[in-house]
Write an enzyme that holds these catalytic residues in place. Structure first.
Site, mmCIF file in Angstrom:
data_model
loop_
_atom_site.group_PDB
_atom_site.id
_atom_site.type_symbol
_atom_site.label_atom_id
_atom_site.label_comp_id
_atom_site.label_asym_id
_atom_site.label_seq_id
_atom_site.Cartn_x
_atom_site.Cartn_y
_atom_site.Cartn_z
ATOM 1 N N ARG A 1 0.684 -1.238 0.013
ATOM 2 C CA ARG A 1 0.196 -0.002 0.230
ATOM 3 C C ARG A 1 1.237 1.018 0.235
ATOM 4 O O ARG A 1 2.315 0.984 0.325
ATOM 5 C CB ARG A 1 -1.267 0.021 1.411
ATOM 6 C CG ARG A 1 -2.009 -0.464 1.619
ATOM 7 C CD ARG A 1 -2.555 -1.685 2.479
ATOM 8 N NE ARG A 1 -3.430 -2.958 3.021
ATOM 9 C CZ ARG A 1 -2.981 -3.518 3.462
ATOM 10 N NH1 ARG A 1 -1.808 -3.738 3.730
ATOM 11 N NH2 ARG A 1 -3.881 -4.475 3.508
ATOM 12 N N HIS B 1 -3.218 1.608 -5.927
ATOM 13 C CA HIS B 1 -3.524 0.913 -5.135
ATOM 14 C C HIS B 1 -3.924 0.038 -5.785
ATOM 15 O O HIS B 1 -3.814 -0.566 -7.414
ATOM 16 C CB HIS B 1 -5.082 1.534 -4.620
ATOM 17 C CG HIS B 1 -5.796 0.866 -3.695
ATOM 18 N ND1 HIS B 1 -4.934 0.165 -2.541
ATOM 19 C CD2 HIS B 1 -6.519 -0.704 -3.201
ATOM 20 C CE1 HIS B 1 -5.538 -0.878 -1.549
ATOM 21 N NE2 HIS B 1 -6.898 -0.938 -2.690
ATOM 22 N N ARG C 1 -1.146 -1.452 -7.019
ATOM 23 C CA ARG C 1 -1.136 -3.147 -5.982
ATOM 24 C C ARG C 1 -1.858 -3.913 -7.024
ATOM 25 O O ARG C 1 -2.149 -5.402 -6.788
ATOM 26 C CB ARG C 1 -1.642 -2.925 -4.886
ATOM 27 C CG ARG C 1 -2.234 -3.412 -3.575
ATOM 28 C CD ARG C 1 -2.524 -2.727 -2.236
ATOM 29 N NE ARG C 1 -3.307 -3.597 -0.956
ATOM 30 C CZ ARG C 1 -2.973 -4.425 -0.638
ATOM 31 N NH1 ARG C 1 -1.212 -4.630 -0.556
ATOM 32 N NH2 ARG C 1 -3.534 -5.227 0.160
ATOM 33 N N HIS D 1 -3.216 -9.366 3.292
ATOM 34 C CA HIS D 1 -5.340 -9.402 3.517
ATOM 35 C C HIS D 1 -5.389 -10.451 4.778
ATOM 36 O O HIS D 1 -4.355 -11.005 5.149
ATOM 37 C CB HIS D 1 -5.488 -10.345 2.186
ATOM 38 C CG HIS D 1 -5.264 -9.134 1.056
ATOM 39 N ND1 HIS D 1 -5.542 -9.336 -0.319
ATOM 40 C CD2 HIS D 1 -5.051 -7.982 0.703
ATOM 41 C CE1 HIS D 1 -5.483 -8.756 -1.007
ATOM 42 N NE2 HIS D 1 -5.525 -7.598 -0.335
ATOM 43 N N TYR E 1 -9.158 -11.164 -7.215
ATOM 44 C CA TYR E 1 -8.231 -11.578 -7.915
ATOM 45 C C TYR E 1 -8.160 -12.571 -9.340
ATOM 46 O O TYR E 1 -7.597 -11.725 -9.853
ATOM 47 C CB TYR E 1 -6.867 -10.614 -7.936
ATOM 48 C CG TYR E 1 -6.647 -9.539 -7.437
ATOM 49 C CD1 TYR E 1 -7.080 -8.819 -7.904
ATOM 50 C CD2 TYR E 1 -6.265 -9.378 -5.750
ATOM 51 C CE1 TYR E 1 -6.308 -7.380 -7.056
ATOM 52 C CE2 TYR E 1 -6.332 -8.210 -5.135
ATOM 53 C CZ TYR E 1 -5.675 -7.971 -5.314
ATOM 54 O OH TYR E 1 -5.895 -6.158 -4.939
#
Length: 323
Positions: free
Chosen positions: A174, A269, A272, A295, A304
């Site tokens: 992040r 982001h 990411r 996560h 994803y």
């Protein structure tokens, strides 16, 4: 009270509304904010959102005739959400505000401010999970070439910016984690950065050779030119020698992605998301990607897999003669 009008409150309205709360309610908000920051370790942005939602809820409670937390029941929670929906709040916003309310009422019961907790019975709409926009592999390569060409002149800001985008894409961390890195958080021998993530959890994230080269160039040729006598030990510095601000990092990413023809406008982001998608497309397993991204649950990482499936379907539709 204008601040209690039935509309989506602007930030300034929430500040005014919080100041106008009775002492008991205002004190509860302050203690809840401290709980979120110190005990749960949530980010400042998350805490700000939760506290704003609670202030809005308590303002609604007062306009409905409630004079304290004892009056905060399920009917008032539902009425508050209904007003938010009427004011135009979307499903994602309503889901977050429901979560804020449930967190607050649960905390209020644990701390003896409420006798019973109506929060668990508060239903909220499930937010639509739109698939994140990501760069294709060739677009990511173009982005890095554009960034590297800027750094070729050894300008300290260009060297920093190239190292920023390389490290973001290489690690998927992040932007707040990137800006929080100190020089001591980099293990150069193992090509690993030690990241402090959400909830104060630490994790080690590897990076590759291109990021290593960009990082070394920044540290040997650029960082000392921006550092001042009172500069922190931050890995990345701003133009005035302070720790790099996340807003500057976002601008850096938007600018370099903007140099790629046809690429969607992405920030940190988006990089990411891109890193996670490319890892899965390259054969990484979900558990490994979950650990790399930090996560809390595998369900977040599973998003994803939908991205990669959709991309495969698009390729199939475009290329297979019987698609």
């Amino acid at each position: 009270m204008d601040a209690l009008a039935h509309r989506r409150p602007a930030r300034v309205d929430l500040i005014r509304l919080r100041a106008d709360l009775p002492d008991a309610l205002g004190g509860a908000v302050t203690d809840f904010e401290r709980h979120l920051l110190l005990e749960r370790g949530l980010s400042e942005n998350t805490v700000r959102a939760y506290v704003g939602d609670v202030v809005s809820l308590l303002g609604h409670l007062l306009t409905g005739g409630g004079d304290g937390l004892a009056a905060l029941d399920l009917a008032r929670l539902r009425s508050w959400l209904a007003d938010q929906r009427t004011a135009g709040a979307g499903r994602t916003t309503l889901a977050r505000r429901s979560a804020s309310a449930r967190a607050f009422t649960a905390w209020a019961v644990r701390t003896g401010r409420m006798v019973s907790d109506p929060g668990p019975r508060l239903a909220s709409p499930r937010p639509h999970k739109a698939l994140p926009t990501v760069l294709r592999a060739e677009q990511a390569e173009q982005m890095m070439r554009a960034s590297a060409s800027g750094a070729a002149q050894d300008d300290p800001l260009a060297l920093r910016d190239h190292a920023v985008v390389e490290l973001l894409y290489a690690t998927g961390i992040r932007v707040s984690e990137l800006c929080g890195l100190d020089t001591s958080d980099v293990d150069h021998s193992r090509r690993v950065v030690l990241v402090l993530g959400k909830g104060g959890k630490e994790r080690a994230v590897p990076y590759g050779i291109p990021a290593e080269k960009a990082l070394n160039a920044w540290l040997t040729k650029g960082r000392h030119l921006l550092a001042k006598g009172d500069s922190p030990a931050a890995l990345f510095l701003g133009a005035r020698g302070g720790r790099l601000d996340p807003r500057t990092a976002r601008r850096v990413v938007h600018d370099v992605v903007g140099a790629v023809p046809g690429a969607a406008d992405l920030g940190p982001h988006g990089l990411r998301h891109t890193a996670a998608t490319h890892l899965l497309e390259g054969g990484a397993d979900l558990r490994s990607v979950q650990e790399l991204l930090g996560h809390a649950t595998l369900a977040t990482t599973q998003l994803y897999t939908h991205v990669t499936v959709e991309r495969l379907k698009a390729i199939h539709d475009r290329t297979h003669p019987r698609s």
